[in-house]
Write a protein that holds these residues in place. Structure first.
Motif, PDB file in Angstrom:
ATOM      1  N   VAL A  58       0.869  -1.170   0.000  1.00  0.00           N
ATOM      2  CA  VAL A  58       0.000   0.000   0.000  1.00  0.00           C
ATOM      3  C   VAL A  58       0.909   1.223   0.000  1.00  0.00           C
ATOM      4  O   VAL A  58       1.822   1.331   0.811  1.00  0.00           O
ATOM      5  N   PHE A  60       1.637   5.399  -0.009  1.00  0.00           N
ATOM      6  CA  PHE A  60       1.202   6.717   0.435  1.00  0.00           C
ATOM      7  C   PHE A  60       2.165   7.759  -0.119  1.00  0.00           C
ATOM      8  O   PHE A  60       3.275   7.435  -0.529  1.00  0.00           O
ATOM      9  N   THR A  64      -1.077  12.694   1.010  1.00  0.00           N
ATOM     10  CA  THR A  64      -2.279  11.865   1.106  1.00  0.00           C
ATOM     11  C   THR A  64      -3.245  12.489   2.109  1.00  0.00           C
ATOM     12  O   THR A  64      -2.875  12.754   3.254  1.00  0.00           O
ATOM     13  N   ASP A  68      -8.353   9.583   2.176  1.00  0.00           N
ATOM     14  CA  ASP A  68      -7.570   8.581   1.459  1.00  0.00           C
ATOM     15  C   ASP A  68      -6.753   7.738   2.424  1.00  0.00           C
ATOM     16  O   ASP A  68      -6.603   6.532   2.243  1.00  0.00           O
ATOM     17  N   THR A  71      -9.081   5.210   3.934  1.00  0.00           N
ATOM     18  CA  THR A  71      -9.421   4.185   2.943  1.00  0.00           C
ATOM     19  C   THR A  71      -8.280   3.188   2.794  1.00  0.00           C
ATOM     20  O   THR A  71      -8.495   1.972   2.782  1.00  0.00           O
ATOM     21  N   LYS A  72      -7.066   3.704   2.685  1.00  0.00           N
ATOM     22  CA  LYS A  72      -5.898   2.820   2.548  1.00  0.00           C
ATOM     23  C   LYS A  72      -5.671   2.016   3.821  1.00  0.00           C
ATOM     24  O   LYS A  72      -5.276   0.852   3.764  1.00  0.00           O
ATOM     25  N   ARG A  75      -7.908  -0.925   3.742  1.00  0.00           N
ATOM     26  CA  ARG A  75      -7.367  -1.964   2.855  1.00  0.00           C
ATOM     27  C   ARG A  75      -6.247  -2.744   3.552  1.00  0.00           C
ATOM     28  O   ARG A  75      -6.157  -3.963   3.434  1.00  0.00           O
TER      29      ARG A  75
END
Length: 155
Positions: A58, A60, A64, A68, A71-72, A75
């Motif tokens: 993931v 960044f 960011t 966001d 959201t990351k 995940r």
């Protein structure tokens, strides 16, 4: 639908075995197969499914936004709960490299937000214009502290 004794006779004629493949079904489902080959194929399938633990990444940047980031982070938590290792990277573009402290803050926030289900396997390392950290899921979703003492509660 065959009676069991007739199915067994057919299997013996062919030199094979009668294997029950769906015992929960009504009526029960059986196959006439070579049992050794059948077991080999099942084991092979299980090994293939166990190999699913992979490394996910993931990414960044220091720009960011909060939404966001969340959201990351969701995940990352999803990958960890599925048993995957996660590499978290912060990329610096152009002159952003002078703000390496902001990248360290992002990685620290991710580590703090996932401490209940993962441990940091590889601390922050700088590779060129990238700052990286590796998270490894913990079995059972709980991080065990090596220095913690066990406490038993009596009722």
């Amino acid at each position: 639908m065959l009676p069991v004794d007739r199915a067994l006779a057919m299997a013996r004629e062919k030199g094979l075995d009668l294997v029950e493949v769906a015992p929960e079904a009504n009526p029960v489902v059986c196959k006439i197969v070579d049992y050794g080959k059948y077991r080999y194929q099942l084991e092979k399938r299980e090994k293939k499914q166990q190999k699913a633990t992979r490394l996910k990444e993931v990414k960044f940047t220091i720009q960011t936004g909060e939404h966001d980031f969340q959201t990351k982070l969701a995940r990352i938590r999803e990958f960890l709960s599925a048993g995957h290792m996660v590499r978290v990277s912060v990329f610096f573009k152009g002159r952003q490299i002078i703000h390496i402290g902001k990248g360290e803050e992002i990685l620290a926030r991710v580590a703090a937000a996932t401490k209940d289900m993962a441990k940091v396997d590889q601390d922050m390392t700088s590779k060129g214009r990238t700052l990286q950290m590796l998270l490894v899921p913990v079995k059972g979703g709980r991080v065990e502290d090596k220095n913690a003492q066990s406490v038993s509660e009596e009722i």
